[in-house]
Design an enzyme around this catalytic site. Structure first.
Site, short mmCIF file in Angstrom:
data_model
loop_
_atom_site.label_atom_id
_atom_site.label_comp_id
_atom_site.label_asym_id
_atom_site.label_seq_id
_atom_site.Cartn_x
_atom_site.Cartn_y
_atom_site.Cartn_z
N GLU A 1 -4.81 0.87 -2.32
CA GLU A 1 -5.82 -0.10 -2.72
C GLU A 1 -5.77 -1.39 -1.92
O GLU A 1 -6.52 -2.32 -2.17
CB GLU A 1 -5.67 -0.39 -4.22
N LYS B 1 5.82 0.56 -1.05
CA LYS B 1 5.09 -0.36 -1.92
C LYS B 1 3.77 0.21 -2.43
O LYS B 1 3.23 -0.26 -3.41
CB LYS B 1 4.82 -1.67 -1.18
N ILE C 1 -5.87 12.04 -4.82
CA ILE C 1 -7.30 11.73 -4.90
C ILE C 1 -7.84 11.40 -3.52
O ILE C 1 -8.75 10.60 -3.35
CB ILE C 1 -7.55 10.59 -5.92
N ARG D 1 8.20 0.89 2.99
CA ARG D 1 8.31 2.14 3.76
C ARG D 1 6.95 2.83 3.84
O ARG D 1 6.26 2.99 2.82
CB ARG D 1 9.32 3.06 3.07
N ILE D 2 6.57 3.20 5.04
CA ILE D 2 5.33 3.95 5.25
C ILE D 2 5.73 5.41 5.38
O ILE D 2 6.48 5.78 6.29
CB ILE D 2 4.62 3.46 6.55
N PHE E 1 -11.12 6.68 -7.24
CA PHE E 1 -11.04 5.22 -7.08
C PHE E 1 -10.97 4.47 -8.41
O PHE E 1 -11.31 3.30 -8.49
CB PHE E 1 -12.23 4.71 -6.25
#
Ligand code: MOS
Length: 739
Positions: free
Chosen positions: A705, A701, A470, A628-629, A245
């Protein structure tokens, strides 16, 4: 389809299960401190008991007498370490990076390293190191008499870059409706499950470091600078990271100390630092303060926006997040003015923590938006709609902006239209019900990446890049992308990450990994396809199954390997060369020609008990658009985790600081409040289809976060709706609601 695996809509990839899921749940996944090394010595850190001053005497006799103790490093032993200048981007992160004192500039600074045959002996000896200090009075935080304020003008360079447009003061003075409010967010500390560990192993002049890292090339190069050796002598290995993080993005002092200790001993050294040490040997989210003034017309159009921020940092280092850069661009404000003031105190250097600029600054903005909506007698969603704009006040245009689509989808799923506006008007027996909402936003960064891809005649694909998963799902989405691009089944793809022996990848920060490494991967795969189509007499479509073997045979080669470098549009031509040197160049967000952000809208219900003021969050709905996912399962998981952290920062988390000693009080998992299952009820994630071909070649994108931005404001807004009490200082604790 299961809730954890939302059905893909337009521009979304399938929810394939995690590539590394099995390895992680079976214990097969080796985290850096799990890697066995031959006959290691164990290190235990001794940390300072004062925040400011000097060590005048260190008595090691009792410590050295502990059976099994091999060596104790103190200040004199670390003189050879070079000083690495603080740099917010990729270099050293901490104040006391100089070594082991004798000067002390924050509580919990590493002052000695004890090495022993066993962890237990090292720990026992560490507690027997007897230190005499000459202590001075430290400045703990804001309002300390001896803290040093650094004005935006002093900071110079950065002050020029902060957004400004029109005459905000004049617009404010002539506005029909105004608000003026101050907000505060507390310090928060990283408490990832995996502690801060380092294992160092020398083989002749070659050093191998096993350490959890979000940027192995950065660690390698910075460590080389510290040790005064050639970066090519160092390999950093970190295939799995147990929570980061931001806390594992930059080099902190321990790494060079452990490398040095291993060289002195001629033996591998292993350090697993403790939970409380994690509060002071690494970075954290610093406390912030805000003043927001807004002026608006009666119809809701905001004509003036003035956002001033104050941020806490260490004595020497100008760490700053300056999220006015984002808050001032979120809506079509008439005129904007922004300012950031840094306050230097005697603390360890703050650093990245999930969505560093936007978490505190968007909290302040979205709280102020709610206050303005009330002042105007407008529905909070409609206030956002009235100020929704494809341009910010400076004239910059958005590459894509699906904010109101997110609001509309989340509002519908939440049932927002049933809300009655008056605070305290929705009640269920003894429970006061509040509904609130807020915007989530995270800048879409751009970054370079290299990658190597190999394809064999059997259709086996190997993807190699020193990027980092991560917990975000990078292994999975890279495997998916390679399988798609090369037309092979998913289980034929192997992905290798987190090792400086591989081509350099970008820092796993700024939610940029998928976009950067994915764009490089697409390039390498295209090159492979091109070589395949060059085979004689190959006329039909892409490679698949047996046909692939024929193609290789006609080509007369055993495998195809392509190395590709991706540099984002507008990136420096030496971006990859810099990456090899451990310097990541992150652009995008608000810094390019267009504004690029992933956006979302979060709606929460809070219930506050009328008598006890107990606060519950029975449900939260977030709708998000992020281009886009790649995988709806991993995307949902990131956003859900983000919202849970958002609930945590609204209601639970705060590092308590003893102002007399500039010391953290609740430096353990018992006292540092975090939500448990009982605190988290219904969390719903809606993925809103969006296409944006301008952000990068794969159109993603980034959303690692995004989810925890805005949540805290949605909750404080809901708390106000439930109780009529406006909490402007996080976290919301029930004592703040006791009339
Ligand atoms: Mo993240 S705080 O950019 O590692």
């Amino acid at each position: 389809m299961a809730r954890a695996a939302p059905k893909p809509q337009a521009n979304m990839g399938p929810p394939v299960p995690r590539y590394d899921g099995r390895a992680k749940v079976t214990g097969d996944a080796r985290y850096p401190s799990d890697v066995p090394v031959a006959s290691p010595a164990f290190a235990f850190l001794v940390t300072s008991a004062i925040a400011k001053g000097r060590i005048v005497r260190m008595d090691l006799a009792a410590a050295q007498a502990v059976p099994g103790v091999l060596d104790i490093l103190t200040a004199e032993d670390t003189r050879e370490l070079k000083h690495v200048k603080f740099a917010a981007g990729g270099a050293g992160a901490s104040t006391s990076i100089q070594g082991l004192g004798p000067d002390i500039d924050h509580d919990g600074q590493i002052v000695a390293v004890v090495l022993a045959d066993s962890f237990e002996a090292a720990r026992e000896a560490a507690h027997k190191v007897d230190i005499t200090y000459a202590a001075e009075e430290p400045a703990a935080t804001f309002d300390a008499t001896n803290a040093r304020e650094e004005s935006p003008e002093e900071v110079g360079e950065r002050a020029k870059k902060l957004p400004k447009a029109g005459d905000a003061a004049a617009a404010l003075a002539s506005a029909e409706v105004t608000i003026d409010a101050q907000y505060a967010t507390p310090a928060q500390h990283h408490n990832a499950i995996e502690l801060f560990t380092t294992t160092a192993l020398w083989s002749g002049d070659e050093l191998t470091i096993y350490e959890p890292s979000q940027f192995v090339f950065g660690l390698k190069n910075n460590l080389a600078e510290r040790l005064g050796i050639d970066a090519e002598q160092i390999r950093v290995v970190s295939p799995y990271v147990g929570g980061a993080f931001g806390s594992k993005a930059q080099m902190t002092p321990r790494t060079a100390l452990i490398a040095l200790a291993a060289r002195r001993l001629g033996r591998p050294v292993k350090l697993v630092s403790t939970r409380d040490q994690a509060f002071t040997i690494s970075t954290y989210r610093a406390e912030t303060r805000h003043r927001i003034r807004m002026g608006a017309r009666r119809d809701g159009r905001i004509t003036a926006f003035i956002h001033e921020g104050w941020e806490l940092t260490s004595r020497p280092d100008p760490y700053s997040v300056a999220g006015v850069e984002d808050s001032a661009r979120m809506y079509g404000f008439g005129a904007v003015e922004t300012r950031v003031t840094l306050v230097h105190a005697d603390r360890n250097t703050p650093g990245f923590m999930r969505s560093p600029p936007v978490v505190p600054y968007i909290y302040a903005l979205e709280s102020a938006m709610d206050e303005l909506a009330l002042e105007l007698g407008m529905d909070p969603v409609e206030l956002r709609r009235a100020n929704n704009s494809m341009r910010d006040a400076t004239g910059k245009e958005w590459s894509s902006r699906s904010l109101m689509e997110c609001y509309d989808e989340a509002a519908a799923a939440f049932g927002w239209k049933e809300r009655t506006a008056r605070p305290g008007s929705m009640r269920d027996g003894d429970w006061l019900i509040g509904w609130g909402c807020a915007t989530a936003a995270y800048p879409t960064h751009l970054g370079p990446s290299a990658v190597r891809v190999r394809l064999t005649p059997a259709g086996e694909v190997r993807v190699q890049v020193a990027a980092h998963d991560i917990g975000t799902g990078l292994y999975t989405v890279l495997a998916q992308l390679a399988a798609d691009e090369l037309g092979v089944p998913l289980d034929m793809v192997r992905v290798e990450l987190g090792d400086t022996a591989l081509p350099p990848g970008i820092v796993a920060g700024g939610s940029v990994s998928t976009a950067a490494t994915g764009s490089a991967l697409v390039k390498a795969c295209a090159a492979i396809r091109e070589r395949l189509t060059a085979a004689p007499a190959q006329t039909t479509g892409g490679p698949s199954g047996n046909k692939l073997e024929d193609v290789f045979e006609r080509l007369g080669i055993g495998a195809i390997e392509e190395y590709a470098e991706f540099i984002p549009e507008g990136g420096k031509p030496d971006a990859i060369a810099s990456l090899y040197k451990g310097k990541p160049a992150l652009g995008g967000g608000s810094h390019g020609e267009k504004l690029m952000y992933a956006l979302g809208a979060e709606f929460v219900e809070v219930r506050v008990h009328a008598l006890t003021r107990e606060i519950r969050v029975p449900r939260i709905v977030g709708a998000f658009a992020a281009g886009r996912i790649m995988n709806t399962r991993t995307a949902r998981s990131q956003l859900m985790g983000g919202m849970i952290w958002g609930i945590s920062s609204a209601l639970h988390e705060a590092t308590e600081i003893d102002r007399r000693h500039a010391r953290y009080i609740n430096d353990n998992l018992a006292d540092y409040l975090m939500p448990v299952n009982a605190d988290i009820r219904d969390v719903e994630v809606i993925l809103v289809p969006e296409e944006d071909s301008e952000v990068n070649p794969i159109g993603a994108k980034g959303l690692g976060e995004l989810g925890n931005v805005g949540t805290a404001a949605a909750i404080t807004n809901a708390v106000h709706h439930a109780t009529g009490v406006r909490i402007r200082e996080l976290p919301v604790r029930l004592e703040k609601l006791l009339g």
